[in-house]
Design a protein around this motif. Structure first.
Motif, PDB file in Angstrom:
ATOM      1  N   LEU A 323      12.606   1.728   8.842  1.00 45.56           N
ATOM      2  CA  LEU A 323      12.503   0.972   7.596  1.00 45.56           C
ATOM      3  C   LEU A 323      11.070   0.998   7.071  1.00 45.56           C
ATOM      4  O   LEU A 323      10.119   0.730   7.816  1.00 45.56           O
ATOM      5  CB  LEU A 323      12.928  -0.482   7.805  1.00 45.56           C
ATOM      6  CG  LEU A 323      12.674  -1.429   6.631  1.00 45.56           C
ATOM      7  CD1 LEU A 323      13.530  -1.042   5.427  1.00 45.56           C
ATOM      8  CD2 LEU A 323      12.905  -2.877   7.036  1.00 45.56           C
ATOM      9  N   ILE A 324      10.942   1.342   5.798  1.00 45.33           N
ATOM     10  CA  ILE A 324       9.664   1.177   5.099  1.00 45.33           C
ATOM     11  C   ILE A 324       9.781  -0.095   4.284  1.00 45.33           C
ATOM     12  O   ILE A 324      10.537  -0.152   3.313  1.00 45.33           O
ATOM     13  CB  ILE A 324       9.360   2.361   4.163  1.00 45.33           C
ATOM     14  CG1 ILE A 324       9.410   3.690   4.907  1.00 45.33           C
ATOM     15  CG2 ILE A 324       8.001   2.170   3.508  1.00 45.33           C
ATOM     16  CD1 ILE A 324       9.210   4.899   4.014  1.00 45.33           C
ATOM     17  N   HIS A 325       9.062  -1.146   4.731  1.00 51.85           N
ATOM     18  CA  HIS A 325       9.116  -2.399   3.982  1.00 51.85           C
ATOM     19  C   HIS A 325       8.505  -2.183   2.607  1.00 51.85           C
ATOM     20  O   HIS A 325       7.628  -1.325   2.420  1.00 51.85           O
ATOM     21  CB  HIS A 325       8.357  -3.501   4.741  1.00 51.85           C
ATOM     22  CG  HIS A 325       8.594  -4.864   4.177  1.00 51.85           C
ATOM     23  ND1 HIS A 325       7.762  -5.400   3.217  1.00 51.85           N
ATOM     24  CD2 HIS A 325       9.562  -5.789   4.416  1.00 51.85           C
ATOM     25  CE1 HIS A 325       8.201  -6.602   2.897  1.00 51.85           C
ATOM     26  NE2 HIS A 325       9.300  -6.861   3.614  1.00 51.85           N
ATOM     27  N   ILE A 326       8.940  -2.957   1.637  1.00 49.86           N
ATOM     28  CA  ILE A 326       8.480  -2.771   0.260  1.00 49.86           C
ATOM     29  C   ILE A 326       6.961  -2.905   0.150  1.00 49.86           C
ATOM     30  O   ILE A 326       6.327  -2.257  -0.679  1.00 49.86           O
ATOM     31  CB  ILE A 326       9.200  -3.758  -0.690  1.00 49.86           C
ATOM     32  CG1 ILE A 326       8.981  -3.359  -2.146  1.00 49.86           C
ATOM     33  CG2 ILE A 326       8.779  -5.204  -0.407  1.00 49.86           C
ATOM     34  CD1 ILE A 326       9.873  -4.094  -3.120  1.00 49.86           C
ATOM     35  N   SER A 327       6.384  -3.698   1.039  1.00 56.14           N
ATOM     36  CA  SER A 327       4.918  -3.862   1.026  1.00 56.14           C
ATOM     37  C   SER A 327       4.197  -2.649   1.583  1.00 56.14           C
ATOM     38  O   SER A 327       2.976  -2.520   1.459  1.00 56.14           O
ATOM     39  CB  SER A 327       4.531  -5.106   1.838  1.00 56.14           C
ATOM     40  OG  SER A 327       4.919  -4.949   3.196  1.00 56.14           O
ATOM     41  N   GLU A 328       4.949  -1.726   2.235  1.00 53.50           N
ATOM     42  CA  GLU A 328       4.356  -0.528   2.820  1.00 53.50           C
ATOM     43  C   GLU A 328       4.696   0.736   2.033  1.00 53.50           C
ATOM     44  O   GLU A 328       4.418   1.845   2.481  1.00 53.50           O
ATOM     45  CB  GLU A 328       4.845  -0.368   4.268  1.00 53.50           C
ATOM     46  CG  GLU A 328       4.413  -1.473   5.222  1.00 53.50           C
ATOM     47  CD  GLU A 328       2.906  -1.473   5.449  1.00 53.50           C
ATOM     48  OE1 GLU A 328       2.264  -0.426   5.275  1.00 53.50           O
ATOM     49  OE2 GLU A 328       2.372  -2.549   5.810  1.00 53.50           O
ATOM     50  N   LEU A 329       5.276   0.534   0.854  1.00 55.40           N
ATOM     51  CA  LEU A 329       5.630   1.704   0.050  1.00 55.40           C
ATOM     52  C   LEU A 329       4.437   2.277  -0.698  1.00 55.40           C
ATOM     53  O   LEU A 329       4.396   3.481  -0.990  1.00 55.40           O
ATOM     54  CB  LEU A 329       6.731   1.327  -0.956  1.00 55.40           C
ATOM     55  CG  LEU A 329       8.154   1.237  -0.396  1.00 55.40           C
ATOM     56  CD1 LEU A 329       9.106   0.651  -1.434  1.00 55.40           C
ATOM     57  CD2 LEU A 329       8.659   2.611   0.046  1.00 55.40           C
ATOM     58  N   ALA A 330       3.484   1.436  -1.040  1.00 53.88           N
ATOM     59  CA  ALA A 330       2.315   1.903  -1.800  1.00 53.88           C
ATOM     60  C   ALA A 330       1.133   0.981  -1.521  1.00 53.88           C
ATOM     61  O   ALA A 330       1.287  -0.119  -0.949  1.00 53.88           O
ATOM     62  CB  ALA A 330       2.631   1.944  -3.284  1.00 53.88           C
ATOM     63  N   ASP A 331      -0.047   1.430  -1.954  1.00 55.03           N
ATOM     64  CA  ASP A 331      -1.268   0.650  -1.739  1.00 55.03           C
ATOM     65  C   ASP A 331      -1.457  -0.401  -2.816  1.00 55.03           C
ATOM     66  O   ASP A 331      -2.486  -1.063  -2.862  1.00 55.03           O
ATOM     67  CB  ASP A 331      -2.471   1.621  -1.709  1.00 55.03           C
ATOM     68  CG  ASP A 331      -3.660   0.993  -1.010  1.00 55.03           C
ATOM     69  OD1 ASP A 331      -3.439   0.038  -0.244  1.00 55.03           O
ATOM     70  OD2 ASP A 331      -4.796   1.444  -1.243  1.00 55.03           O
ATOM     71  N   HIS A 332      -0.468  -0.522  -3.694  1.00 56.23           N
ATOM     72  CA  HIS A 332      -0.539  -1.542  -4.723  1.00 56.23           C
ATOM     73  C   HIS A 332       0.789  -2.314  -4.744  1.00 56.23           C
ATOM     74  O   HIS A 332       1.737  -1.941  -4.050  1.00 56.23           O
ATOM     75  CB  HIS A 332      -0.805  -0.921  -6.103  1.00 56.23           C
ATOM     76  CG  HIS A 332       0.225   0.098  -6.503  1.00 56.23           C
ATOM     77  ND1 HIS A 332       0.089   1.432  -6.195  1.00 56.23           N
ATOM     78  CD2 HIS A 332       1.406  -0.029  -7.174  1.00 56.23           C
ATOM     79  CE1 HIS A 332       1.136   2.099  -6.661  1.00 56.23           C
ATOM     80  NE2 HIS A 332       1.949   1.226  -7.263  1.00 56.23           N
ATOM     81  N   HIS A 333       0.862  -3.366  -5.514  1.00 54.03           N
ATOM     82  CA  HIS A 333       2.058  -4.200  -5.555  1.00 54.03           C
ATOM     83  C   HIS A 333       3.244  -3.423  -6.149  1.00 54.03           C
ATOM     84  O   HIS A 333       3.108  -2.739  -7.159  1.00 54.03           O
ATOM     85  CB  HIS A 333       1.791  -5.452  -6.402  1.00 54.03           C
ATOM     86  CG  HIS A 333       2.997  -6.324  -6.559  1.00 54.03           C
ATOM     87  ND1 HIS A 333       3.478  -7.100  -5.532  1.00 54.03           N
ATOM     88  CD2 HIS A 333       3.813  -6.529  -7.630  1.00 54.03           C
ATOM     89  CE1 HIS A 333       4.545  -7.747  -5.957  1.00 54.03           C
ATOM     90  NE2 HIS A 333       4.770  -7.428  -7.232  1.00 54.03           N
TER      91      HIS A 333
END
Length: 431
Positions: A323-333
């Motif tokens: 699982l890639i948590h939504i907070s780990e999808l990108a370096d921004h919100h």
């Protein structure tokens, strides 16, 4: 004198008892006629076989007539296939004399009456009966046991039978489990006979089988909640959750009836004669393979399989998802996962946590911390305005909101400017 002796010793013939009168054979002496009534069973010899009927000489003034449908319990049977000329048979008197003066007999009803007594005794003594399968009907088989015995499909074998036609013509040994004289109904069970034969084997298996044993068997039946496996005497159940390391919607995705499988014994309930089995335990766990070959911090290739509100699932090996948590999808919100990835995308994800006990793999698409530290300071990157998707620093937002170029005074960690507005209030008027 010699002639007299010869006359006395000669054998009697039908002519001594019957004569022809107006084209009919009638007795010379009425006393020689057999005495019977409707419902009696009489005996005689077959003297003629036609397509629609059979004539039987029972020693009465006229031959008895057996209609073809009263000759056998086999529907549509050809009389020539059932009896032969001169054959001695028994028949039940249906009508001593019908409207045309004929004697109407039934061979199948005579056989039924004799068979019923025998079957009733077998039922009371718990003995078996045997006969050939003569017909396949809806829901089961018809067995000739002197009458039409019904064998339900569920009781033909220990395991479910898919092709009942394969039993046509076979002789089967069964137990009588239900009798109804008023309806002339007999229900049979071959399964009861087979289970009795396998009882000793079943007890032996239950006694010797231990949890953790690896055994071989044949898949005997599939149900929504799992698969039954024949262990040569008793069936064990593989629950659907124990079929595969991957998610399974139906057992048919993994096994099929008749397939030989190697299974692990998970539990043996000797009191209830139930055995729980596992199939996946005999096959290598793909999750364990991943755990053995990857480390936290490494990158691993994968494919996005599903987007959810809290992130995205990535298949990194057959049957293994991280699982890639939504907070780990990108370096921004990120508001929604679809802003960054789509289902089917190939990605290189970084492993940030491996929870072997809970079988969970946490992944990230964000760069490593050291990679982020090597980038220019945020103020330099935001020169000319903050990049899309990023918010300006908190201090900068506060300055913009105050409308003043001077920074607010601070005291003890609190902004004193927040209390200045209190001097403008007339607190005395509120008392």
């Amino acid at each position: 004198m010699t002639e007299t002796k010869s006359n006395v010793s000669r054998e009697l013939s039908m002519a001594d008892f019957f004569r022809e009168e107006n084209g009919e054979i009638v007795p010379i002496d009425e006393s020689v006629l057999i005495d019977f009534k409707d419902g009696d069973i009489v005996e005689g010899n077959v003297v003629r076989i036609d397509k629609e009927e059979v004539l039987v000489d029972i020693g009465y003034k006229s031959e008895g007539l057996i209609p073809s449908n009263e000759l056998s319990i086999r529907k549509g049977a050809d009389p020539h296939d059932v009896v032969e000329m001169g054959q001695h048979i028994e028949a039940l008197v249906m009508q001593k004399e019908d409207a045309d003066g004929r004697l109407i007999l039934s061979a199948k009803r005579a056989a039924f009456e004799k068979a019923w007594n025998r079957i009733e005794e077998s039922y009371n003594d718990q003995r078996t009966v045997e006969g050939p399968v003569i017909e396949v009907v809806k829901g089961g088989l018809i067995i000739d046991i002197g009458l039409r015995g019904f064998l339900p499909a569920s009781l033909v074998d220990i395991r479910r039978v898919r092709n009942l036609d394969s039993f046509l013509g076979d002789r089967l040994e069964c137990k009588v489990i239900e009798l109804n004289r008023s309806r002339n109904n007999v229900v049979l069970s071959r399964r009861a006979v087979l289970e009795e034969e396998r009882k000793e084997e079943r007890e032996k298996i239950l006694t010797t089988l231990e949890e953790g044993d690896i055994v071989e068997g044949i898949v005997s039946n599939l149900v929504d909640f799992g698969a039954f496996v024949d262990l040569e005497g008793i069936d064990g159940l593989i629950h659907i959750s124990e079929l595969s390391w991957n998610h399974v919607d139906h057992p048919s995705e993994v096994v099929e009836v008749g397939e030989e499988v190697k299974v692990k014994v998970l539990e043996v309930d000797r009191d209830r004669e139930r055995i729980s089995l596992g199939l996946k335990q005999t096959r290598k766990d793909p999750w364990q393979e991943i755990v053995e070959r990857v480390n936290v911090g490494e990158t691993i290739p994968g494919r996005i399989t599903k987007l959810v509100s809290f992130g995205a699932f990535v298949e990194v090996a057959e049957g293994v998802e991280g699982l890639i948590h939504i907070s780990e999808l990108a370096d921004h919100h990120v508001e929604e996962s679809s802003e960054i990835v789509r289902s089917g995308d190939e990605v290189e994800a970084r492993i940030i946590d491996v929870d072997a006990k809970r079988r969970r793999l946490s992944l990230s698409l964000r760069p490593k911390r050291e990679d982020r530290d090597d980038r220019p300071p945020r103020r330099e990157r935001e020169e000319g305005g903050a990049p899309r998707g990023e918010r300006p620093p908190r201090r900068e937002r506060e300055d913009r909101g105050s409308g003043s170029s001077a920074p607010p005074r601070e005291s003890g960690g609190l902004r004193t400017g927040a209390f200045d507005a209190l001097s403008d209030l007339d607190l005395e008027n509120n008392e």
